[in-house]
Design a protein around this motif. Structure first.
Motif, PDB file in Angstrom:
ATOM      1  N   ALA A 105     -10.161  19.629  -6.231  1.00 23.11           N
ATOM      2  CA  ALA A 105      -8.971  18.972  -5.685  1.00 23.11           C
ATOM      3  C   ALA A 105      -7.708  19.446  -6.388  1.00 23.11           C
ATOM      4  O   ALA A 105      -6.669  19.669  -5.739  1.00 23.11           O
ATOM      5  CB  ALA A 105      -9.120  17.454  -5.814  1.00 23.11           C
ATOM      6  N   HIS A 106      -7.778  19.618  -7.703  1.00 24.06           N
ATOM      7  CA  HIS A 106      -6.588  20.055  -8.439  1.00 24.06           C
ATOM      8  C   HIS A 106      -6.254  21.514  -8.121  1.00 24.06           C
ATOM      9  O   HIS A 106      -5.073  21.894  -8.113  1.00 24.06           O
ATOM     10  CB  HIS A 106      -6.814  19.887  -9.939  1.00 24.06           C
ATOM     11  N   MET A 107      -7.257  22.331  -7.849  1.00 22.37           N
ATOM     12  CA  MET A 107      -7.011  23.724  -7.478  1.00 22.37           C
ATOM     13  C   MET A 107      -6.289  23.803  -6.138  1.00 22.37           C
ATOM     14  O   MET A 107      -5.394  24.633  -5.943  1.00 22.37           O
ATOM     15  CB  MET A 107      -8.334  24.488  -7.411  1.00 22.37           C
ATOM     16  N   GLU A 293      -3.880   5.597  11.723  1.00 22.59           N
ATOM     17  CA  GLU A 293      -2.568   5.034  12.059  1.00 22.59           C
ATOM     18  C   GLU A 293      -1.667   4.957  10.838  1.00 22.59           C
ATOM     19  O   GLU A 293      -0.442   5.092  10.948  1.00 22.59           O
ATOM     20  CB  GLU A 293      -2.750   3.649  12.676  1.00 22.59           C
ATOM     21  N   ARG A 294      -2.252   4.750   9.667  1.00 26.57           N
ATOM     22  CA  ARG A 294      -1.457   4.617   8.446  1.00 26.57           C
ATOM     23  C   ARG A 294      -0.691   5.899   8.130  1.00 26.57           C
ATOM     24  O   ARG A 294       0.431   5.858   7.607  1.00 26.57           O
ATOM     25  CB  ARG A 294      -2.382   4.237   7.284  1.00 26.57           C
ATOM     26  N   ILE A 295      -1.296   7.037   8.445  1.00 32.22           N
ATOM     27  CA  ILE A 295      -0.638   8.311   8.125  1.00 32.22           C
ATOM     28  C   ILE A 295       0.124   8.869   9.325  1.00 32.22           C
ATOM     29  O   ILE A 295       0.612  10.002   9.279  1.00 32.22           O
ATOM     30  CB  ILE A 295      -1.671   9.345   7.630  1.00 32.22           C
ATOM     31  N   GLY A 296       0.214   8.082  10.416  1.00 28.26           N
ATOM     32  CA  GLY A 296       1.028   8.491  11.555  1.00 28.26           C
ATOM     33  C   GLY A 296       0.271   9.180  12.666  1.00 28.26           C
ATOM     34  O   GLY A 296       0.886   9.821  13.528  1.00 28.26           O
ATOM     35  N   GLY A 297      -1.041   9.079  12.688  1.00 28.92           N
ATOM     36  CA  GLY A 297      -1.838   9.694  13.748  1.00 28.92           C
ATOM     37  C   GLY A 297      -2.495  10.994  13.310  1.00 28.92           C
ATOM     38  O   GLY A 297      -2.155  11.569  12.274  1.00 28.92           O
ATOM     39  N   ILE A 298      -3.454  11.455  14.128  1.00 27.31           N
ATOM     40  CA  ILE A 298      -4.211  12.657  13.778  1.00 27.31           C
ATOM     41  C   ILE A 298      -3.304  13.881  13.689  1.00 27.31           C
ATOM     42  O   ILE A 298      -3.461  14.728  12.803  1.00 27.31           O
ATOM     43  CB  ILE A 298      -5.327  12.891  14.822  1.00 27.31           C
ATOM     44  N   THR A 299      -2.335  13.953  14.574  1.00 29.55           N
ATOM     45  CA  THR A 299      -1.448  15.129  14.577  1.00 29.55           C
ATOM     46  C   THR A 299      -0.554  15.188  13.352  1.00 29.55           C
ATOM     47  O   THR A 299       0.020  16.239  13.051  1.00 29.55           O
ATOM     48  CB  THR A 299      -0.570  15.122  15.849  1.00 29.55           C
ATOM     49  N   ALA A 300      -0.432  14.052  12.652  1.00 28.64           N
ATOM     50  CA  ALA A 300       0.441  14.019  11.478  1.00 28.64           C
ATOM     51  C   ALA A 300      -0.267  14.444  10.197  1.00 28.64           C
ATOM     52  O   ALA A 300       0.358  14.497   9.137  1.00 28.64           O
ATOM     53  CB  ALA A 300       1.028  12.619  11.300  1.00 28.64           C
ATOM     54  N   ILE A 301      -1.571  14.704  10.282  1.00 25.63           N
ATOM     55  CA  ILE A 301      -2.308  15.098   9.081  1.00 25.63           C
ATOM     56  C   ILE A 301      -1.868  16.499   8.664  1.00 25.63           C
ATOM     57  O   ILE A 301      -1.991  17.456   9.439  1.00 25.63           O
ATOM     58  CB  ILE A 301      -3.828  15.092   9.352  1.00 25.63           C
ATOM     59  N   PRO A 302      -1.355  16.669   7.436  1.00 21.91           N
ATOM     60  CA  PRO A 302      -0.910  17.997   6.995  1.00 21.91           C
ATOM     61  C   PRO A 302      -2.086  18.975   6.890  1.00 21.91           C
ATOM     62  O   PRO A 302      -3.238  18.564   6.667  1.00 21.91           O
ATOM     63  CB  PRO A 302      -0.300  17.730   5.601  1.00 21.91           C
ATOM     64  N   LEU A 303      -1.777  20.257   7.078  1.00 21.52           N
ATOM     65  CA  LEU A 303      -2.812  21.281   6.978  1.00 21.52           C
ATOM     66  C   LEU A 303      -3.449  21.295   5.591  1.00 21.52           C
ATOM     67  O   LEU A 303      -4.655  21.535   5.458  1.00 21.52           O
ATOM     68  CB  LEU A 303      -2.203  22.658   7.292  1.00 21.52           C
ATOM     69  N   ALA A 304      -2.647  21.020   4.569  1.00 23.48           N
ATOM     70  CA  ALA A 304      -3.192  20.987   3.208  1.00 23.48           C
ATOM     71  C   ALA A 304      -4.236  19.889   3.068  1.00 23.48           C
ATOM     72  O   ALA A 304      -5.220  20.037   2.328  1.00 23.48           O
ATOM     73  CB  ALA A 304      -2.065  20.779   2.190  1.00 23.48           C
ATOM     74  N   TRP A 305      -4.050  18.786   3.776  1.00 23.31           N
ATOM     75  CA  TRP A 305      -5.035  17.701   3.717  1.00 23.31           C
ATOM     76  C   TRP A 305      -6.336  18.114   4.394  1.00 23.31           C
ATOM     77  O   TRP A 305      -7.414  17.750   3.930  1.00 23.31           O
ATOM     78  CB  TRP A 305      -4.468  16.459   4.395  1.00 23.31           C
ATOM     79  N   VAL A 306      -6.217  18.854   5.511  1.00 24.89           N
ATOM     80  CA  VAL A 306      -7.428  19.337   6.182  1.00 24.89           C
ATOM     81  C   VAL A 306      -8.214  20.256   5.242  1.00 24.89           C
ATOM     82  O   VAL A 306      -9.449  20.157   5.133  1.00 24.89           O
ATOM     83  CB  VAL A 306      -7.060  20.073   7.482  1.00 24.89           C
ATOM     84  N   SER A 307      -7.505  21.133   4.565  1.00 25.83           N
ATOM     85  CA  SER A 307      -8.167  22.009   3.590  1.00 25.83           C
ATOM     86  C   SER A 307      -8.826  21.196   2.485  1.00 25.83           C
ATOM     87  O   SER A 307      -9.939  21.498   2.045  1.00 25.83           O
ATOM     88  CB  SER A 307      -7.143  22.979   2.980  1.00 25.83           C
ATOM     89  N   MET A 308      -8.135  20.137   2.032  1.00 23.29           N
ATOM     90  CA  MET A 308      -8.687  19.281   0.982  1.00 23.29           C
ATOM     91  C   MET A 308      -9.958  18.586   1.467  1.00 23.29           C
ATOM     92  O   MET A 308     -10.959  18.517   0.741  1.00 23.29           O
ATOM     93  CB  MET A 308      -7.644  18.249   0.552  1.00 23.29           C
ATOM     94  N   MET A 309      -9.937  18.074   2.698  1.00 25.89           N
ATOM     95  CA  MET A 309     -11.116  17.380   3.230  1.00 25.89           C
ATOM     96  C   MET A 309     -12.318  18.318   3.298  1.00 25.89           C
ATOM     97  O   MET A 309     -13.439  17.957   2.878  1.00 25.89           O
ATOM     98  CB  MET A 309     -10.811  16.812   4.620  1.00 25.89           C
ATOM     99  N   VAL A 310     -12.099  19.526   3.819  1.00 24.97           N
ATOM    100  CA  VAL A 310     -13.191  20.499   3.912  1.00 24.97           C
ATOM    101  C   VAL A 310     -13.708  20.856   2.524  1.00 24.97           C
ATOM    102  O   VAL A 310     -14.924  20.910   2.276  1.00 24.97           O
ATOM    103  CB  VAL A 310     -12.721  21.770   4.661  1.00 24.97           C
ATOM    104  N   ALA A 311     -12.777  21.075   1.585  1.00 25.16           N
ATOM    105  CA  ALA A 311     -13.170  21.464   0.231  1.00 25.16           C
ATOM    106  C   ALA A 311     -13.937  20.349  -0.466  1.00 25.16           C
ATOM    107  O   ALA A 311     -14.934  20.599  -1.171  1.00 25.16           O
ATOM    108  CB  ALA A 311     -11.931  21.838  -0.578  1.00 25.16           C
ATOM    109  N   VAL A 312     -13.509  19.098  -0.286  1.00 24.78           N
ATOM    110  CA  VAL A 312     -14.184  17.972  -0.936  1.00 24.78           C
ATOM    111  C   VAL A 312     -15.586  17.792  -0.378  1.00 24.78           C
ATOM    112  O   VAL A 312     -16.551  17.567  -1.127  1.00 24.78           O
ATOM    113  CB  VAL A 312     -13.346  16.685  -0.772  1.00 24.78           C
TER     114      VAL A 312
END
Length: 527
Positions: A105-107, A293-312
């Motif tokens: 995650a830190h990387m 909904e808390r983060i503003g919908g699926i389209t609002a998820i940043p690309l960096a978060w998608v990378s983080m989810m896959v990496a985790v």
């Protein structure tokens, strides 16, 4: 939401549980997968009220009874025998996974503080007891592998929760002392065992003195929450306290609970656990809507978060494989150096063990307890959902297929006595009582039909469960002798189990038969 509407929603969820569980059986899916996917899909239906899951309530409501159920039916002999391996998974693998996820995650996101990264690792590192039980139902596993998975699922939540609290405190304070953390870890774990033992001792004392069967049943059901809340109240591990109390209750219940109480309580407990397990996965799916909904919908998820989810997700999966196969290498090396107690699992069992790492209620509830000022709070919540979804749906759905393909072999030596031998020992104990009580004080035979029946039982085991003869004079005395004979069979069954001669599965199966037979005798006697 109005109180009546909330009640109607609960009823609707229970109806949904029935439908999704039936669908899972039809499609031959693990029920957990159908419930999770179904709940997640239905959560986004327009007009459906949002369902929020209070994290503290989720842990207190769901975790204690489900942990207690697992501990109650745990094969305690195998649990003790494989405790080093269980601790390696429940402590070592969880700590290792926490470190791996933290580094990854830190990387990917260097701006996230180290302590926050390790908090994320602690959230997703412990495989869940509820998920493991739900997925492994109906799957036949070698006894050692089953003991490792059951034991791990009972204890690793405590490790993850303790690590999570340390990481959050370090993030908010900016201070972390390894020595103090280790001391606190030991205190919380040992304190949990002590609290659980004390609560279980209190239950034993109380259950022996309550004369009403309904009160005994109620005290048995409430034991899980009593142990958990007592542990949390004195700031030790409520999880370990609950597991300790459950193991103790499973050990002593054969001697304390009557056949009627055990049969009735087990039926009520089975329904309770089924409903709670099902609602956990339904609510996890529904909670996904609130997180999106808390983060503003699926389209609002940043690309960096998608990378983080896959990496985790990858880090969690790979870390478990690395830990287990590295442990196998250590055991193989120790075996070559002549250490007989070092017994590797073999690649077949190790593969299944590595893939059986489903996450669930703890991974969901813990990030919801994060303070709002915690860096990366929303990211941790989204990553937690990703890990739950992938592990339950992908790993859970494919675990049965993997077991069939890999075909792990049960290398543990069988118990000294199998089911027929145990039945023979019980029949012998019963026959001795009947031979003694079939005659009155002056030596007159007063129960000839019973005596003949039990002599036939000793010669023909297939008639062991035959019904007694039709009504005769002295019916009450007749059944009194049979009840004493059943009590002798139960005492012999417990003795050979306590001596380690039979497996827990044999104990439970034979005791169930005795309970049913005893109840039949009591009803026929007219009580």
């Amino acid at each position: 939401m109005h109180a009546v509407e909330a009640f109607e929603l609960v009823l609707a969820l229970l109806a949904l549980v029935i439908g999704l569980h039936w669908l899972a059986l039809k499609l031959r899916w693990p029920p957990a997968t159908a419930l999770l996917v179904g709940g997640g899909a239905l959560a986004f239906i327009p007009g459906l009220p949002a369902i929020t899951l209070d994290p503290e309530l989720a842990l207190v409501l769901f975790l204690p009874p489900l942990l207690m159920d697992g501990a109650y039916y745990t094969a305690l002999g195998r649990f003790r025998r494989h405790l080093p391996g269980i601790l390696s998974l429940a402590v070592g693998a969880v700590v290792f996974t926490t470190l791996v996820v933290g580094v990854v995650a830190h990387m990917i996101l260097p701006s996230l503080p180290w302590a926050a990264c390790f908090a994320l690792g602690a959230i997703v590192s412990p495989p869940d007891a509820v998920s493991a039980r739900a997925v492994l139902k109906g799957v036949h596993l070698p006894r050692r592998l089953e003991a490792l998975l059951e034991g791990e699922s009972l204890l690793n939540d405590a490790t993850g929760l303790i690590l999570f609290r340390f990481a959050v405190a370090a993030t908010l304070s900016g201070v972390f002392h390894t020595g103090e953390a280790l001391q606190s870890f030991a205190f919380v774990a040992i304190g949990g065992v002590a609290v659980g033992a004390v609560v279980a001792k209190g239950w034993v004392f109380l259950a022996k003195r309550l004369n009403d069967r309904m009160l005994v049943m109620l005290s048995t059901i409430l034991l899980c929450w009593a142990a958990y809340l007592a542990g949390e109240a004195v700031h030790v591990s409520g999880v370990i306290a609950t597991v300790t109390a459950g193991l103790a209750m499973g050990w002593y219940q054969h001697e304390i609970l009557s056949a009627e109480i055990r049969l009735r309580a087990n039926s009520a407990w089975f329904i309770l656990v089924f409903v709670l397990e099902a609602l956990v996965f339904i609510l996890i799916g529904f909670s996904l809507r609130a997180a999106i909904e808390r983060i503003g919908g699926i389209t609002a998820i940043p690309l960096a978060w998608v990378s983080m989810m896959v990496a985790v997700v990858l880090a969690v999966t790979v870390a478990r494989f690395v830990w287990i196969f590295a442990s196998e290498a250590v055991l193989e090396t120790a075996r070559k150096f002549g250490i007989e107690r070092a017994r590797p699992l073999g690649w077949r069992q190790a593969t299944v063990l590595s893939w059986a790492g489903m996450r669930g209620v703890v991974t969901l509830a813990v990030p919801l307890t994060l303070p709002t000022e915690m860096p990366g709070r929303d990211l941790m919540l989204v990553c937690a959902f990703a890990v739950i979804f992938v592990t339950v749906v992908v790993q859970g759905s494919s675990l049965g297929l993997l077991i069939r393909k890999v075909a792990p072999v049960d290398a543990d030596p069988p118990a000294q006595m199998a089911l027929p031998a145990a039945e023979g020992a019980m029949a012998h104990a019963r026959s001795e009582v009947v031979e003694r009580l079939a005659y009155d004080e002056d030596g007159t035979l007063i129960h000839p039909m019973m005596l003949e029946e039990h002599r036939k039982r000793m010669r023909f085991m297939e008639r062991y469960t035959a019904e007694p003869a039709a009504a005769m004079d002295g019916l009450r005395s007749h059944f009194d002798v049979l009840l004493q004979a059943i009590a002798a069979s139960r005492a012999e069954l417990i003795r050979i189990h306590r001596a380690g001669l039979i497996e827990d599965e044999v104990l439970h199966e034979l005791e169930r038969d005795l309970d049913i037979e005893e109840m039949a005798m009591i009803f026929q006697r007219g009580d």
